[in-house]
Enzyme design. Structure first.
Site, PDB file in Angstrom:
ATOM      1  N   LYS A  94       0.822  -1.207   0.000  1.00 53.40           N
ATOM      2  CA  LYS A  94       0.000   0.000   0.000  1.00 53.40           C
ATOM      3  C   LYS A  94       0.866   1.272   0.000  1.00 53.40           C
ATOM      4  O   LYS A  94       2.071   1.200  -0.115  1.00 53.40           O
ATOM      5  CB  LYS A  94      -0.966  -0.029   1.190  1.00 53.40           C
ATOM      6  CG  LYS A  94      -1.999  -1.163   1.090  1.00 53.40           C
ATOM      7  CD  LYS A  94      -3.087  -0.887   0.064  1.00 53.40           C
ATOM      8  CE  LYS A  94      -3.832  -2.106  -0.411  1.00 53.40           C
ATOM      9  NZ  LYS A  94      -4.714  -2.726   0.550  1.00 53.40           N
TER      10      LYS A  94
HETATM   11  C1  LIG Z   1      -5.765  -3.783   0.825  1.00 56.73           C
HETATM   12  C2  LIG Z   1      -7.207  -3.524   0.918  1.00 56.73           C
HETATM   13  C3  LIG Z   1      -7.944  -3.777   2.083  1.00 56.73           C
HETATM   14  C4  LIG Z   1      -7.432  -4.547   3.256  1.00 56.73           C
HETATM   15  O1  LIG Z   1      -6.240  -4.252   3.725  1.00 56.73           O
HETATM   16  P1  LIG Z   1      -5.247  -5.347   4.379  1.00 56.73           P
HETATM   17  O2  LIG Z   1      -4.372  -4.449   5.190  1.00 56.73           O
HETATM   18  O3  LIG Z   1      -4.547  -6.021   3.260  1.00 56.73           O
HETATM   19  O4  LIG Z   1      -6.029  -6.273   5.213  1.00 56.73           O
HETATM   20  C5  LIG Z   1      -9.273  -3.415   2.124  1.00 56.73           C
HETATM   21  N1  LIG Z   1      -9.866  -2.867   1.057  1.00 56.73           N
HETATM   22  C6  LIG Z   1      -9.207  -2.622  -0.083  1.00 56.73           C
HETATM   23  C7  LIG Z   1      -9.927  -1.980  -1.202  1.00 56.73           C
HETATM   24  C8  LIG Z   1      -7.860  -2.954  -0.209  1.00 56.73           C
HETATM   25  O5  LIG Z   1      -7.218  -2.750  -1.352  1.00 56.73           O
END
Ligand SMILES: *Cc1c(COP(=O)(O)O)cnc(C)c1O
Length: 412
Positions: free
Chosen positions: A191
């Site tokens: 991210k």
């Molecule tokens: C990555 C993501 C999540 C969840 O995040 P994690 O930290 O990987 O559990 C939720 N919603 C969207 C749209 C994402 O891309």
């Protein structure tokens, strides 16, 4: 590969020295304060006073926000269909049903008109209102939050913004995640910033935060022994991960500027390439962080070797480190990107460029085949035509040119 400021290790060393190797502590508190300072900034003068609760993933952040909205077994939650599964799976963890809403063409995110249609129809069919609405900032692009809130307020339904991909994106100058009753952030490895794994819930005040943390720490009560009136979860962020996050926060503005720069370069370089179009901010209200830069290919565009797309079962992970532990039995499904997209992905991969298709809409996922869905064909059409291009902190100007050159040479 993580892009570090160097401060991450300093914070971690300090945490070890002070014996804070637990899922709470001074780094968790400081990381939350840094996040609060960041999300509360606005272009106009009126300040925001949102609070942030740091947790161990974006998925748990969605789960906790749903619990705080009072979602119970048998309830329905309206979820943007064009998303990663972590927006909708926590609804099912609670025994509730995700009802999917398709996207509008320009933002790629939840269509406010379709949302209202869905609410009316669910009330008609079930006699009850959905419990929450989850719009998603797909690839960082803001949703039309003013229109979504207007609809949500008309029916008095809570909005949980899934801004996991949209950390630092803004709508009319305000940071995403701060509009709805709850906002979700993710600090997973891929991210905008990372704590290895981590996430956060943005909420309105200290009381709301305390409630979230109650459920994030096994729903403990203030007795000298463990006393439980509710089912809780082990979702608090580790102090060590928060230490990484504090270091990463010093890079956030730089990362966003970098992603936006890469996006601008793709736009410029693809300007005169017929059949390849970048997804851009629909208007000046939108200010995407461009977490991923995405392009779509005209279905008529011929890519070299596309007649051989989907001939073999994929034997490796596609696009990144996310763990795939089950091999699929077939190279095809009933809903997949067009042959030219898969052919381009393969050619990029042969040239050491990681790309991947857009997220497959939830209403086309086998696991959600029986869920109600309000669709207009937009997300499925985009899924079939789109591709995500490299945009991370290690992507230099010459890499962007290299990627574009490969795409150009792949067109036959
Ligand atoms: C990555 C993501 C999540 C969840 O995040 P994690 O930290 O990987 O559990 C939720 N919603 C969207 C749209 C994402 O891309």
């Amino acid at each position: 590969m993580v892009h570090t400021s160097g401060k991450e290790l300093d914070f971690i060393k300090e945490a070890f020295a002070d014996n804070w190797v637990v899922p709470l502590g001074p780094d968790v508190d400081a990381f939350e304060r840094d996040l609060e300072t960041f999300v509360n900034q606005r272009v106009d003068s009126s300040p925001l006073h949102k609070k942030v609760a740091a947790v161990n993933s974006g998925t748990s952040a969605v789960h906790l926000a749903l619990i705080a909205c009072g979602v119970k077994p048998g309830d329905e939650v309206l979820v943007q269909s064009f998303t990663f599964c972590a927006s909708s799976h926590p609804v099912t963890y609670l025994g509730a049903t995700p009802v999917f809403v398709d996207s509008e063409r320009d933002s790629w995110n939840m269509d406010p008109e379709l949302l209202e249609e869905a609410i009316k129809d669910r009330i008609l069919k079930t006699g009850r209102k959905p419990k929450a609405i989850i719009p998603v900032a797909l690839y960082g692009m803001p949703y039309r939050i003013d229109r979504i809130l207007e609809v949500a307020n008309r029916y008095d339904i809570s909005v949980i913004e899934d801004a996991a991909e949209g950390l630092g994106s803004r709508y009319r100058g305000q940071v995403l995640g701060t509009f709805g009753q709850f906002g979700v952030l993710s600090f997973n490895g891929n991210k905008m910033i990372t704590t290895s794994s981590g996430g956060a819930v943005i909420c309105d005040n200290e009381e709301a935060k305390k409630n979230l943390l109650y459920f994030a720490t096994q729903a403990r009560q203030s007795y000298p022994y463990y006393e439980h009136e509710d089912i809780g979860y082990n979702y608090r962020l580790s102090n060590i991960c928060a230490a990484i996050g504090r270091g990463q926060m010093t890079l956030l503005d730089q990362h966003i500027a970098h992603h936006q720069h890469v996006q601008e370069m793709y736009c410029e370089l693809f300007k005169n390439v017929d059949g390849v179009e970048m997804h851009v901010n629909p208007s000046s209200d939108f200010d995407s962080n461009f977490w991923l830069c995405t392009a779509f290919l005209n279905p008529a565009l011929q890519i070299r070797n596309q007649e051989n797309a989907y001939k073999q079962v994929i034997l490796r992970n596609v696009g990144g480190v996310s763990g795939v532990t089950r091999l699929s039995g077939s190279p095809v499904t009933s809903c997949q990107p067009n042959d030219n997209v898969e052919a381009l992905r393969t050619i990029l991969e042969e040239n050491n460029v990681e790309s991947r298709p857009l997220w497959k809409p939830m209403h086309r996922q086998p696991v959600y085949r029986d869920n109600p869905a309000y669709v207009n064909g937009v997300s499925e059409g985009l899924f079939k035509r789109g591709i995500c291009l490299p945009s991370g902190p290690w992507v230099k100007d010459e890499h962007v040119r290299y990627v574009v050159d490969i795409v150009k040479s792949a067109i036959s």
